[in-house]
Design a protein around this motif. Structure first.
Motif, PDB file in Angstrom:
ATOM      1  N   UNK A  95       0.882  -1.181   0.114  1.00  0.00           N
ATOM      2  CA  UNK A  95      -0.158  -0.027   0.041  1.00  0.00           C
ATOM      3  C   UNK A  95       0.714   1.399   0.027  1.00  0.00           C
ATOM      4  N   UNK A  96       1.944   1.233   0.165  1.00  0.00           N
ATOM      5  CA  UNK A  96       2.858   2.474   0.263  1.00  0.00           C
ATOM      6  C   UNK A  96       3.078   2.931  -1.176  1.00  0.00           C
ATOM      7  N   UNK A  97       3.777   2.164  -2.267  1.00  0.00           N
ATOM      8  CA  UNK A  97       3.941   2.742  -3.517  1.00  0.00           C
ATOM      9  C   UNK A  97       2.539   2.904  -4.021  1.00  0.00           C
ATOM     10  N   UNK A  98       1.434   2.331  -3.851  1.00  0.00           N
ATOM     11  CA  UNK A  98       0.274   2.542  -4.618  1.00  0.00           C
ATOM     12  C   UNK A  98       0.009   3.855  -4.137  1.00  0.00           C
ATOM     13  N   UNK A  99       0.070   4.267  -2.972  1.00  0.00           N
ATOM     14  CA  UNK A  99      -0.501   5.596  -2.367  1.00  0.00           C
ATOM     15  C   UNK A  99       0.384   6.554  -3.286  1.00  0.00           C
ATOM     16  N   UNK A 100       1.746   6.530  -3.319  1.00  0.00           N
ATOM     17  CA  UNK A 100       2.447   7.422  -4.259  1.00  0.00           C
ATOM     18  C   UNK A 100       1.922   7.442  -5.689  1.00  0.00           C
ATOM     19  N   UNK A 101       1.731   6.136  -6.054  1.00  0.00           N
ATOM     20  CA  UNK A 101       1.344   6.233  -7.582  1.00  0.00           C
ATOM     21  C   UNK A 101      -0.210   7.020  -7.715  1.00  0.00           C
ATOM     22  N   UNK A 102      -0.912   6.600  -6.577  1.00  0.00           N
ATOM     23  CA  UNK A 102      -2.395   7.390  -6.701  1.00  0.00           C
ATOM     24  C   UNK A 102      -2.224   8.864  -6.583  1.00  0.00           C
ATOM     25  N   UNK A 103      -1.490   9.327  -5.805  1.00  0.00           N
ATOM     26  CA  UNK A 103      -1.146  10.650  -5.565  1.00  0.00           C
ATOM     27  C   UNK A 103      -0.624  11.448  -6.940  1.00  0.00           C
ATOM     28  N   UNK A 114      -7.009   3.803  -4.189  1.00  0.00           N
ATOM     29  CA  UNK A 114      -5.830   3.047  -3.763  1.00  0.00           C
ATOM     30  C   UNK A 114      -6.246   2.058  -2.943  1.00  0.00           C
ATOM     31  N   UNK A 115      -5.760   0.702  -3.266  1.00  0.00           N
ATOM     32  CA  UNK A 115      -6.393  -0.376  -2.603  1.00  0.00           C
ATOM     33  C   UNK A 115      -5.138  -0.506  -1.259  1.00  0.00           C
ATOM     34  N   UNK A 116      -6.022  -0.408  -0.216  1.00  0.00           N
ATOM     35  CA  UNK A 116      -5.303  -0.410   1.053  1.00  0.00           C
ATOM     36  C   UNK A 116      -4.677  -1.808   1.277  1.00  0.00           C
ATOM     37  N   UNK A 117      -3.585  -1.830   1.773  1.00  0.00           N
ATOM     38  CA  UNK A 117      -2.882  -3.197   2.119  1.00  0.00           C
ATOM     39  C   UNK A 117      -2.371  -3.762   0.980  1.00  0.00           C
ATOM     40  N   UNK A 118      -2.408  -3.450  -0.182  1.00  0.00           N
ATOM     41  CA  UNK A 118      -2.006  -3.891  -1.386  1.00  0.00           C
ATOM     42  C   UNK A 118      -2.374  -5.464  -1.577  1.00  0.00           C
TER      43      UNK A 118
END
Length: 132
Positions: A95-103, A114-118
């Motif tokens: 969930x960390x990289x996807x949050x950056x990509x979502x931003x 963003x899907x939490x927890x990946x």
């Protein structure tokens, strides 16, 4: 005075962590794996499922069916591959990289979730995963 400095550092660290996870100052929506799965079932043709993990993670850990791999390091150069008229569901390992990509995607005008927890949490919930 040292207690104040210590608490300030702890508070700043907590805020930074929440920012990285997309819980604060986020210009996108966070959804649970179950919500993402339901959304995919309901609006499959209106969604792009984006995997921003590395190619090695993608190969070794499997993928969510129907997902497209664009590693986060390559994302800025491949934005034009994503349609702006569809919702983008983004995931990574935790969930960390996807949050950056979502931003990033949200700042460029995409409707992002963003899907939490990946994929780790996706697997914990026994949702479908396939080998690429």
């Amino acid at each position: 005075m040292s207690n104040f400095i210590f608490l300030t550092i702890i508070g700043a660290g907590l805020l930074y962590y929440l920012y990285l996870k997309g819980y604060i100052f986020a210009n996108f929506d966070n959804i649970t794996p179950e919500e993402a799965y339901k959304l995919l079932q309901k609006e499959k043709d209106k969604i792009v499922l984006l995997d921003v993990r590395t190619a090695e993670e993608y190969k070794n850990d499997g993928k969510i069916p129907g997902s497209v791999l664009i590693p986060i390091d390559n994302l800025p150069n491949q934005i034009d591959k994503l349609p702006k008229d569809k919702k983008i569901l983004v995931y990574c390992r935790s969930g960390m990289r996807s949050a950056a990509a979502s931003r990033l995607l949200s700042s460029l005008g995409f409707k992002v979730y963003n899907i939490q927890g990946g994929i780790n949490t996706w697997k914990e919930k026994n949702l479908p995963v396939e080998k690429p």
